[in-house]
Enzyme design. Structure first.
Site, mmCIF file in Angstrom:
data_model
loop_
_atom_site.group_PDB
_atom_site.id
_atom_site.type_symbol
_atom_site.label_atom_id
_atom_site.label_comp_id
_atom_site.label_asym_id
_atom_site.label_seq_id
_atom_site.Cartn_x
_atom_site.Cartn_y
_atom_site.Cartn_z
ATOM 1 N N HIS A 23 0.821 -1.213 0.000
ATOM 2 C CA HIS A 23 0.000 0.000 0.000
ATOM 3 C C HIS A 23 0.855 1.262 0.000
ATOM 4 O O HIS A 23 2.038 1.251 0.370
ATOM 5 C CB HIS A 23 -0.918 0.008 1.223
ATOM 6 C CG HIS A 23 -0.155 -0.001 2.527
ATOM 7 N ND1 HIS A 23 0.422 1.119 3.073
ATOM 8 C CD2 HIS A 23 0.133 -1.012 3.379
ATOM 9 C CE1 HIS A 23 1.026 0.820 4.206
ATOM 10 N NE2 HIS A 23 0.873 -0.479 4.415
ATOM 11 N N ASN B 124 2.860 5.368 8.805
ATOM 12 C CA ASN B 124 4.169 5.279 8.161
ATOM 13 C C ASN B 124 4.872 6.628 8.266
ATOM 14 O O ASN B 124 6.047 6.710 8.629
ATOM 15 C CB ASN B 124 4.046 4.923 6.682
ATOM 16 C CG ASN B 124 3.623 3.502 6.416
ATOM 17 O OD1 ASN B 124 2.964 3.232 5.416
ATOM 18 N ND2 ASN B 124 3.989 2.567 7.281
ATOM 19 N N ARG C 170 -5.892 1.058 4.177
ATOM 20 C CA ARG C 170 -4.745 1.577 3.424
ATOM 21 C C ARG C 170 -4.426 0.691 2.226
ATOM 22 O O ARG C 170 -3.991 1.196 1.186
ATOM 23 C CB ARG C 170 -3.531 1.742 4.344
ATOM 24 C CG ARG C 170 -3.056 0.487 5.081
ATOM 25 C CD ARG C 170 -2.053 0.901 6.156
ATOM 26 N NE ARG C 170 -1.429 -0.213 6.862
ATOM 27 C CZ ARG C 170 -1.935 -0.796 7.934
ATOM 28 N NH1 ARG C 170 -3.115 -0.425 8.399
ATOM 29 N NH2 ARG C 170 -1.271 -1.780 8.555
ATOM 30 N N GLU D 179 -1.524 -6.910 7.640
ATOM 31 C CA GLU D 179 -0.164 -6.705 8.125
ATOM 32 C C GLU D 179 0.095 -7.604 9.336
ATOM 33 O O GLU D 179 -0.832 -8.077 9.996
ATOM 34 C CB GLU D 179 0.026 -5.221 8.504
ATOM 35 C CG GLU D 179 1.358 -4.844 9.119
ATOM 36 C CD GLU D 179 2.549 -5.134 8.222
ATOM 37 O OE1 GLU D 179 2.812 -6.335 7.986
ATOM 38 O OE2 GLU D 179 3.230 -4.185 7.792
ATOM 39 N N ARG E 26 12.342 -7.311 12.987
ATOM 40 C CA ARG E 26 12.951 -7.987 11.848
ATOM 41 C C ARG E 26 13.346 -9.444 12.089
ATOM 42 O O ARG E 26 13.691 -10.133 11.137
ATOM 43 C CB ARG E 26 14.188 -7.211 11.405
ATOM 44 C CG ARG E 26 13.837 -5.915 10.701
ATOM 45 C CD ARG E 26 12.990 -6.188 9.479
ATOM 46 N NE ARG E 26 12.794 -5.004 8.665
ATOM 47 C CZ ARG E 26 12.154 -4.998 7.509
ATOM 48 N NH1 ARG E 26 11.641 -6.106 7.038
ATOM 49 N NH2 ARG E 26 11.991 -3.883 6.831
ATOM 50 N N HIS F 21 0.641 -5.629 2.598
ATOM 51 C CA HIS F 21 1.445 -4.871 3.555
ATOM 52 C C HIS F 21 2.890 -5.368 3.556
ATOM 53 O O HIS F 21 3.188 -6.437 3.024
ATOM 54 C CB HIS F 21 0.831 -5.009 4.946
ATOM 55 C CG HIS F 21 -0.611 -4.631 4.986
ATOM 56 N ND1 HIS F 21 -1.048 -3.373 5.316
ATOM 57 C CD2 HIS F 21 -1.727 -5.347 4.674
ATOM 58 C CE1 HIS F 21 -2.370 -3.328 5.227
ATOM 59 N NE2 HIS F 21 -2.801 -4.519 4.842
ATOM 60 N N GLY F 22 3.753 -4.596 4.202
ATOM 61 C CA GLY F 22 5.165 -4.929 4.203
ATOM 62 C C GLY F 22 5.454 -6.346 4.637
ATOM 63 O O GLY F 22 6.198 -7.087 3.976
#
Length: 249
Positions: free
Chosen positions: A9, A15, A60, A87, A115, A182-183
């Site tokens: 998105h 963000n 989003r 997400e 991460r 999403h990421g």
């Protein structure tokens, strides 16, 4: 060979504010709207004739898809929205500023939460006012199914069965599929399609609003992948994602 399009998105409000967003349903910024429109322009110019789209149930992603399809003159395309493409749930970190959280807990700890492959963030309690319990989008999920915080591995565990059971059959049938998500839900899918190992996926970053094309073999695993758009702009936006959560100098 079959092709699919993956699209993160456009820039969201959180963000821009460098906050952990997760399942919080925040909208796009004006820049995010521009990114969504540009994504549609890039896809149209490249000749992609999308005829089926999948997205999450978060606005989003949905609005990014709508804007892109409008530019492509493809608003008639069937759209499937499903929570499995949401997400990653950031648990008790949702809504917190990433740099402030890094200053409080240490950059290494926050990087690990963000991460690492299999380490979840601190979990959100069910009575937390930020909890999605009671949200009509998730009323069919029981307490044990509704995430209270997810690692990337947890995200993989819900995204990949959805790919295998729902999206992949449509690709095999010949549909030209676009997935707007999403990421981290896209990282989960990229990990699977590209056979990326647990350590390497930690350093993979996906910029907002940049279409990724995946060329798939007969087994629907990746033969090749590439972004549409200016390489320098893609690299710059990828670095923006990579730098989120670091302590401010």
């Amino acid at each position: 060979m079959k092709k699919i399009v993956l699209l993160r998105h456009g820039q969201s409000v959180w963000n821009e504010e460098n906050r952990f967003t997760g399942w919080a349903d925040v909208g796009l910024t004006p820049k995010g709207i521009q990114e969504a429109v540009r994504a549609g322009q890039l896809l149209k110019a490249s000749g992609f004739e999308i005829d089926l789209a999948f997205t999450s149930v978060l606005q989003r992603a949905i609005k990014t898809l709508w804007l892109g399809l409008e530019v492509m003159d493809r608003m008639w395309v069937p759209v499937v929205a499903d929570w499995h493409l949401n997400e990653r749930h950031y648990g008790d970190l949702q809504g917190l500023n990433k740099s402030e959280t890094a200053a409080r807990f240490g950059e290494r700890q926050v990087h690990q939460w963000r991460r690492s492959y299999d380490i979840p963030p601190p979990l959100m309690t069910l009575d937390d006012p930020r909890s999605e319990a009671g949200d009509p989008r998730y009323r069919h999920l029981g307490e044990t199914e509704l995430p209270r915080g997810e690692s990337l591995k947890n995200t993989v565990d819900r995204v990949i069965p959805y790919w295998i059971n729902v999206i992949a059959p449509a690709v095999r049938e010949g549909h030209h599929v676009m997935i707007v998500a999403h990421g981290n839900s896209l990282r989960a899918l990229v990990k699977y399609l590209g056979r990326i190992d647990d350590d390497a996926i930690v350093d993979l970053n996906i910029p907002t609003g940049m279409p990724m094309v995946y060329e798939l073999g007969e087994d629907l695993m990746a033969l090749d992948s590439y972004y549409l758009g200016d390489p320098e702009e893609i690299e710059r936006m990828t670095q923006v994602v990579a730098n989120q959560g670091r302590l401010e100098s």
